[in-house]
Write an enzyme that holds these catalytic residues in place. Structure first.
Site: not given
Length: 412
Positions: A142, A389, A392
């Protein structure tokens, strides 16, 4: 030139582009997010946000010999973000920090400055000129997709791509910029080598079977004819896994299987990288440039990712405030060493095959604990099972510097 069949879970579809046009029409009646961005900084004190240092060129190439991967983050008071969630509809929700109300926008006011030169701003026209008539594939997890979405948002200043994918699998998309005859694609391959999840659970959860000496055939055959291949993978190797070589189980990472030695994930990541680099340089149909991007550090503090860890800092680290250690250091060391060995081996073999280039972004990103979404990947009132998170990167955000670097690497 052969068009690639690649992937991205958030590729642009025709309905998405239609909605974007309607969105622009509606936006004329609303306050611009850039206005919010500007007004939000109007109250920031000069001590919190120093003045912009002069000298950054708007376009151009860095001087020969300048290492663009070693430097520091410096204030960029005079610049606005390249795009926002109002101008680019290609941002995946859980990286859309502006949409979900991140209150501190100071993380957008820093730029990467190499130690020996100034890194020019990203210029969409210069990028398109460099890649006109070519193709670029992003292969990995990702974070590879995060990288590609940043690039598409940067390019959206000039054009949005058409979705020309030949599969409905949202993990494999192919997008085409018609005005520039440029194809951009993405393949989902979190280990880069062949892998699948087993049903076995010996107390550590469902295990992954990783075939360390077998490249992933979900992407390798499809890169024939590509001009640029951007490879990256690291974080998935932390999962409990069984390691296979030559078709047999040889070891594992945290599998708790009796009689199977634990060689740790450091072993698996190194061997998998070695396998993939050899496969790329010996691929009979790939004669392009393979850009190997190094590990992107995580910044969990106060606990692990599933034990309350978060990333709440609002400023970058200075170069002397932190250093790489632990797993990030091990992964980075393995990647750099395996890259150097395969680059030398490919040089000795000769034959005009693929060219390997190292995109060593790790040192720069180690200094940006402020650039992750944290909880700003969804509305605060939503009952979601996502953890904070700190893996990312917000879009826009520090990850856009990857594409400032990428532009320098593709310039003729």
């Amino acid at each position: 030139m052969q068009k690639l069949q690649l992937a991205s879970p958030t590729a642009v579809s025709l309905p998405a582009l239609c909605l974007f046009v309607l969105f622009l029409l509606a936006a004329r009646q609303q306050r611009s997010l850039l206005d919010t961005y500007r007004s939000g900084f109007a109250s920031v004190s000069s001590s919190d946000s120093p003045r912009l240092e002069p000298g950054r060129p708007a376009v151009g190439r860095v001087p020969k010999g300048c290492d663009i991967f070693r430097g520091e983050w410096v204030p960029d008071d005079g610049g606005e973000p390249y795009y926002t969630n109002r101008t680019c509809p290609l941002i995946q929700e859980h990286q859309n920090c502006m949409k979900y109300g991140r209150p501190d926008l100071g993380f957008l006011r820093w730029r990467w400055r190499p130690a020996q030169c100034e890194l020019p701003r990203f210029d969409a026209a210069a990028f398109f000129d460099a890649v006109r008539g070519r193709s670029m594939a992003f292969v990995g997890d990702s974070l590879a997709r995060n990288h590609m979405q940043s690039l598409m948002c940067l390019l959206s200043k000039l054009e949005y791509p058409k979705d020309i994918s030949t599969t409905k699998n949202q993990e494999f998309r192919t997008l085409y910029y018609e005005s520039y005859n440029f194809t951009i694609s993405t393949f989902w391959s979190p280990f880069l080598v062949k892998a699948n999840q087993s049903d076995a659970d010996y107390g550590s959860g469902r295990l992954w079977n990783i075939y360390l000496d077998e490249p992933d055939d979900a992407w390798l055959p499809g890169v024939a004819g590509a001009d640029y291949l951007v490879l990256s993978a690291a974080n998935w190797f932390t999962r409990p896994s069984l390691f296979y070589e030559s078709g047999r189980l040889v070891a594992c990472h945290y599998c708790l299987v009796p009689g199977v030695p634990d060689l740790t994930l450091r072993h698996s990541q190194r061997v998998a990288f070695r396998t993939v680099l050899r496969a790329v340089t010996s691929h009979p149909g790939f004669k392009g440039t393979a850009i190997v991007r190094t590990v992107s550090p995580t910044h969990f503090e106060g606990g692990e990712w599933n034990k309350g860890g978060d990333c709440r800092r609002t400023r970058p680290y200075a170069a002397n405030e932190t250093r790489m250690a632990g797993l990030s250091l091990d992964f980075h060391t393995a990647q750099v060493e395996e890259f150097a060995q395969e680059e030398e081996a490919a040089r000795r073999r000769g034959g005009g095959g693929a060219r390997l280039v190292l995109m060593d972004t790790t040192a720069a990103m180690l200094l940006r604990p402020d650039g992750h979404p944290s909880r700003y990947g969804h509305w605060a009132h939503e009952n979601v099972t996502l953890y904070k998170d700190c893996v990312h990167w917000c879009l826009p955000g520090p990850i856009d510097a990857w594409n400032e670097m990428l532009l320098q690497m593709v310039l003729p």
